[in-house]
Design a protein around this motif. Structure first.
Motif, PDB file in Angstrom:
ATOM      1  N   ILE A 131       0.886  -1.101  -0.104  1.00  5.25           N
ATOM      2  CA  ILE A 131      -0.084  -0.253   0.105  1.00  5.25           C
ATOM      3  C   ILE A 131       0.829   1.287   0.118  1.00  5.25           C
ATOM      4  O   ILE A 131       1.985   1.133   0.618  1.00  5.25           O
ATOM      5  N   PHE A 132       0.449   2.499  -0.779  1.00  4.93           N
ATOM      6  CA  PHE A 132       1.449   3.478  -0.701  1.00  4.93           C
ATOM      7  C   PHE A 132       0.620   4.999  -0.622  1.00  4.93           C
ATOM      8  O   PHE A 132      -0.568   4.796  -1.361  1.00  4.93           O
ATOM      9  N   SER A 133       1.142   5.829  -0.366  1.00  4.36           N
ATOM     10  CA  SER A 133       0.466   7.115  -0.137  1.00  4.36           C
ATOM     11  C   SER A 133       1.526   8.358  -0.681  1.00  4.36           C
ATOM     12  O   SER A 133       2.423   8.157   0.053  1.00  4.36           O
ATOM     13  N   ILE A 134       1.300   9.239  -1.504  1.00  2.00           N
ATOM     14  CA  ILE A 134       2.193  10.218  -1.766  1.00  2.00           C
ATOM     15  C   ILE A 134       1.664  11.666  -1.695  1.00  2.00           C
ATOM     16  O   ILE A 134       0.429  11.713  -1.912  1.00  2.00           O
ATOM     17  N   HIS A 135       2.290  12.394  -1.015  1.00  4.16           N
ATOM     18  CA  HIS A 135       1.926  13.742  -0.534  1.00  4.16           C
ATOM     19  C   HIS A 135       3.007  14.713  -0.937  1.00  4.16           C
ATOM     20  O   HIS A 135       4.134  14.227  -1.387  1.00  4.16           O
ATOM     21  N   ARG A 136       2.761  15.971  -1.180  1.00  2.00           N
ATOM     22  CA  ARG A 136       3.885  16.838  -1.817  1.00  2.00           C
ATOM     23  C   ARG A 136       4.840  17.273  -0.398  1.00  2.00           C
ATOM     24  O   ARG A 136       4.131  17.105   0.509  1.00  2.00           O
ATOM     25  N   ARG A 137       6.103  17.428  -0.855  1.00  2.00           N
ATOM     26  CA  ARG A 137       7.161  17.681   0.442  1.00  2.00           C
ATOM     27  C   ARG A 137       6.666  19.350   0.834  1.00  2.00           C
ATOM     28  O   ARG A 137       6.155  19.972   0.034  1.00  2.00           O
ATOM     29  N   ILE A 138       6.408  19.395   2.177  1.00  2.00           N
ATOM     30  CA  ILE A 138       6.233  20.659   2.536  1.00  2.00           C
ATOM     31  C   ILE A 138       6.978  21.212   3.427  1.00  2.00           C
ATOM     32  O   ILE A 138       7.157  22.192   4.140  1.00  2.00           O
ATOM     33  N   GLY A 139       8.151  20.378   3.921  1.00  2.61           N
ATOM     34  CA  GLY A 139       8.950  20.913   4.717  1.00  2.61           C
ATOM     35  C   GLY A 139      10.095  20.020   4.729  1.00  2.61           C
ATOM     36  O   GLY A 139      10.631  19.094   3.932  1.00  2.61           O
ATOM     37  N   ASP A 140      10.993  19.928   6.001  1.00  2.00           N
ATOM     38  CA  ASP A 140      12.388  19.129   6.003  1.00  2.00           C
ATOM     39  C   ASP A 140      12.334  18.030   6.841  1.00  2.00           C
ATOM     40  O   ASP A 140      13.118  17.266   6.942  1.00  2.00           O
ATOM     41  N   GLY A 141      11.349  17.727   7.747  1.00  2.00           N
ATOM     42  CA  GLY A 141      11.055  16.588   8.452  1.00  2.00           C
ATOM     43  C   GLY A 141      10.021  15.811   8.411  1.00  2.00           C
ATOM     44  O   GLY A 141       9.156  15.619   7.457  1.00  2.00           O
ATOM     45  N   GLU A 142       9.343  15.301   9.653  1.00  2.00           N
ATOM     46  CA  GLU A 142       8.210  14.436   9.779  1.00  2.00           C
ATOM     47  C   GLU A 142       6.924  15.043   9.398  1.00  2.00           C
ATOM     48  O   GLU A 142       5.915  14.589   9.112  1.00  2.00           O
ATOM     49  N   GLU A 143       6.936  16.493   9.386  1.00  2.00           N
ATOM     50  CA  GLU A 143       5.838  17.253   8.847  1.00  2.00           C
ATOM     51  C   GLU A 143       5.360  16.906   7.783  1.00  2.00           C
ATOM     52  O   GLU A 143       4.130  16.978   7.173  1.00  2.00           O
ATOM     53  N   ASN A 144       6.126  16.492   6.959  1.00  2.00           N
ATOM     54  CA  ASN A 144       5.772  16.068   5.296  1.00  2.00           C
ATOM     55  C   ASN A 144       4.707  15.028   5.631  1.00  2.00           C
ATOM     56  O   ASN A 144       3.983  14.787   4.517  1.00  2.00           O
ATOM     57  N   PHE A 145       4.764  14.024   6.634  1.00  2.00           N
ATOM     58  CA  PHE A 145       3.826  13.148   6.593  1.00  2.00           C
ATOM     59  C   PHE A 145       2.594  13.215   7.518  1.00  2.00           C
ATOM     60  O   PHE A 145       1.683  12.404   7.467  1.00  2.00           O
ATOM     61  N   LYS A 151      -5.045  15.577   1.157  1.00  2.00           N
ATOM     62  CA  LYS A 151      -3.958  16.315   0.355  1.00  2.00           C
ATOM     63  C   LYS A 151      -3.205  15.338  -0.540  1.00  2.00           C
ATOM     64  O   LYS A 151      -2.084  15.852  -0.946  1.00  2.00           O
ATOM     65  N   GLN A 152      -3.546  14.113  -0.244  1.00  2.00           N
ATOM     66  CA  GLN A 152      -2.657  13.075  -0.881  1.00  2.00           C
ATOM     67  C   GLN A 152      -2.733  13.311  -2.716  1.00  2.00           C
ATOM     68  O   GLN A 152      -3.552  13.782  -3.088  1.00  2.00           O
ATOM     69  N   VAL A 153      -1.626  13.213  -3.301  1.00  2.00           N
ATOM     70  CA  VAL A 153      -1.503  13.572  -4.578  1.00  2.00           C
ATOM     71  C   VAL A 153      -1.657  12.105  -5.399  1.00  2.00           C
ATOM     72  O   VAL A 153      -2.118  12.178  -6.545  1.00  2.00           O
ATOM     73  N   ALA A 154      -1.407  11.032  -4.626  1.00  2.00           N
ATOM     74  CA  ALA A 154      -1.625   9.831  -5.361  1.00  2.00           C
ATOM     75  C   ALA A 154      -1.813   8.776  -4.092  1.00  2.00           C
ATOM     76  O   ALA A 154      -1.191   8.765  -3.157  1.00  2.00           O
ATOM     77  N   ALA A 155      -2.515   7.773  -4.420  1.00  2.00           N
ATOM     78  CA  ALA A 155      -2.384   6.752  -3.356  1.00  2.00           C
ATOM     79  C   ALA A 155      -2.907   5.151  -4.363  1.00  2.00           C
ATOM     80  O   ALA A 155      -3.399   5.304  -5.230  1.00  2.00           O
ATOM     81  N   GLY A 156      -2.420   4.194  -3.667  1.00  2.00           N
ATOM     82  CA  GLY A 156      -2.878   2.819  -4.538  1.00  2.00           C
ATOM     83  C   GLY A 156      -2.252   1.589  -3.518  1.00  2.00           C
ATOM     84  O   GLY A 156      -1.577   1.743  -2.384  1.00  2.00           O
ATOM     85  N   GLY A 171      -6.281  11.133  -8.009  1.00  2.00           N
ATOM     86  CA  GLY A 171      -7.431  12.140  -7.756  1.00  2.00           C
ATOM     87  C   GLY A 171      -8.337  12.432  -9.062  1.00  2.00           C
ATOM     88  O   GLY A 171      -9.217  12.993  -8.890  1.00  2.00           O
ATOM     89  N   ASN A 172      -8.178  11.657 -10.031  1.00  2.00           N
ATOM     90  CA  ASN A 172      -9.225  11.531 -11.047  1.00  2.00           C
ATOM     91  C   ASN A 172      -9.743  10.268 -11.129  1.00  2.00           C
ATOM     92  O   ASN A 172      -9.784   9.677 -12.241  1.00  2.00           O
ATOM     93  N   GLY A 173     -10.283   9.654 -10.311  1.00  2.00           N
ATOM     94  CA  GLY A 173     -10.951   8.347 -10.224  1.00  2.00           C
ATOM     95  C   GLY A 173     -10.001   7.022 -10.127  1.00  2.00           C
ATOM     96  O   GLY A 173      -8.524   7.609  -9.843  1.00  2.00           O
ATOM     97  N   VAL A 174     -10.389   5.842 -10.145  1.00  3.33           N
ATOM     98  CA  VAL A 174      -9.621   4.651  -9.629  1.00  3.33           C
ATOM     99  C   VAL A 174      -9.402   3.890 -10.910  1.00  3.33           C
ATOM    100  O   VAL A 174     -10.530   3.587 -11.486  1.00  3.33           O
ATOM    101  N   ASN A 175      -8.336   3.311 -11.278  1.00  3.94           N
ATOM    102  CA  ASN A 175      -8.013   2.573 -12.170  1.00  3.94           C
ATOM    103  C   ASN A 175      -7.306   1.338 -11.766  1.00  3.94           C
ATOM    104  O   ASN A 175      -6.329   1.305 -11.063  1.00  3.94           O
ATOM    105  N   GLY A 176      -7.502   0.028 -12.498  1.00  3.88           N
ATOM    106  CA  GLY A 176      -6.981  -1.320 -11.880  1.00  3.88           C
ATOM    107  C   GLY A 176      -6.465  -1.810 -13.119  1.00  3.88           C
ATOM    108  O   GLY A 176      -6.892  -1.825 -14.382  1.00  3.88           O
ATOM    109  N   PHE A 177      -5.205  -2.192 -12.922  1.00  5.61           N
ATOM    110  CA  PHE A 177      -4.271  -2.896 -13.800  1.00  5.61           C
ATOM    111  C   PHE A 177      -3.929  -4.434 -13.417  1.00  5.61           C
ATOM    112  O   PHE A 177      -3.604  -4.628 -12.369  1.00  5.61           O
TER     113      PHE A 177
END
Ligand code: P6P
Length: 321
Positions: A131-145, A151-156, A171-177
């Motif tokens: 399982i993965f979750s991607i966010h934008r970097r907003i700082g230099d430490g744990e605050e990023n998480f 606010k997730q950019v992508a997840a899957g 963020g534009n629907g879910v697709n399965g491969f």
């Protein structure tokens, strides 16, 4: 024209082309995840043969130090994600602290992942997943998480089951491969996945019901039984959520007297799965709040989770509030 059969790489590149501000960074990051999960899938398939099922500290037939599959999966993801240079920080269920790859010091994303969720099921050949979750970097430490899930950019997730599937959203629907090992590619098999408005399945570990913090939950489950629902519980979140996404119904892991905040982790279990379920038209809550609105305070914090079809989640919220 249906895009069924288009490979994941082309699909991701076409998605990137739709975004004029895209730099290709997210594309490269997603392709790194894809590469890692292909390597993991091949090792899971061989697990029974080369004696790496759930054991550690042993040497395999080549005399190599055997890693447990979850340790192996974690290492493969760290290698691939670091080498991609697209992630400033990596947080893993297997690591106490995030790591900050040298290659990603100027990257604009961070990623949290559970390398092999449900790994306790490996030895009995039950589906498990990454399982993965991607966010934008907003700082230099744990605050990023410690950002809200919306606010997730992508997840899957990738489910290693009777077939290997890569399910994701940007963020534009879910697709399965579905993975075709004969060509070594994930091919689009489930375009624009939508969870049914309601289902006929509830998925919860009823063995814990005497420990559940909120007894109104017991009453809610009883009403589902009275309505003729059936129970399906695999005990591997990726498998239970995947079935819920396709068939509808409700999956839950509530708080109980032993796990006061539930068992599942916010960052790399509840939040990415909530993102996917909402993108597919469903709902995800901790029993009171929308999961995606919760601001985490610790990278390994746990949360109660209920997710699935709108009908069941709305009914549950009426019972609990
Ligand atoms: P229980 C697997 O160990 C896991 O982390 C999730 O994948 C799964 O949903 C949950 O725990 C199962 O927990 O207590 O029902 O065995």
């Amino acid at each position: 024209m249906s895009k069924i059969g288009i490979d994941l790489n082309r699909f991701i590149l076409e998605e990137e082309a739709k975004n004029p501000n895209a730099t290709g960074s997210l594309t490269q990051g997603l392709l790194a995840i894809e590469n890692a999960t292909k390597i993991i899938a091949s090792h899971i398939r061989m697990a029974g043969l080369v004696d790496i099922l759930g054991k550690a500290g042993k040497t395999n037939i080549q005399g190599e130090e055997v890693q447990k599959l979850d340790e192996f999966s974690n290492n493969v993801l760290i290698e691939q994600l670091s080498a991609s240079g697209q992630f400033y920080a990596l947080a893993s269920e297997e690591l106490d602290e995030p790591i900050y790859p040298e290659e990603g010091k100027n990257a604009k994303y961070v990623i949290a992942f559970d390398p092999l969720d449900g790994s306790s099921n490996i030895d009995v050949n039950v589906s498990i997943g990454t399982i993965f979750s991607i966010h934008r970097r907003i700082g230099d430490g744990e605050e990023n998480f410690l950002q809200e899930g919306y606010k997730q950019v992508a997840a899957g997730y990738v489910i290693y089951g009777s077939s290997v599937m890569f399910i994701f959203s940007t963020g534009n629907g879910v697709n399965g491969f579905t993975y075709d090992p004969s060509v070594g590619m994930f091919l689009l098999s489930h375009p624009n996945m939508r969870i049914p408005e309601k289902g006929k399945i509830y998925s919860i570990n009823e063995a814990n019901s005497k420990k559940w913090v909120d007894e109104r939950l017991v009453k809610y489950i009883e009403t589902l039984k009275d309505e003729g629902y059936t129970s399906r519980y695999i005990g591997s979140m990726v498998a239970d959520v995947h079935r819920t996404l396709i068939k509808g119904g409700i999956f839950g892991y509530p708080a109980d007297k032993k796990n006061k905040n539930g068992k599942l982790r916010m960052l790399y279990e509840a939040s990415p799965m909530a993102f996917l379920i909402e993108q597919a038209g469903g709902l995800a809550t901790d029993g009171k709040n929308r999961i995606l609105d919760i601001k985490p305070s610790d990278i390994h914090q746990r949360t109660p989770v209920f997710l699935g079809s709108r009908k069941e989640i709305k009914e549950l919220l009426e019972f609990l509030n």
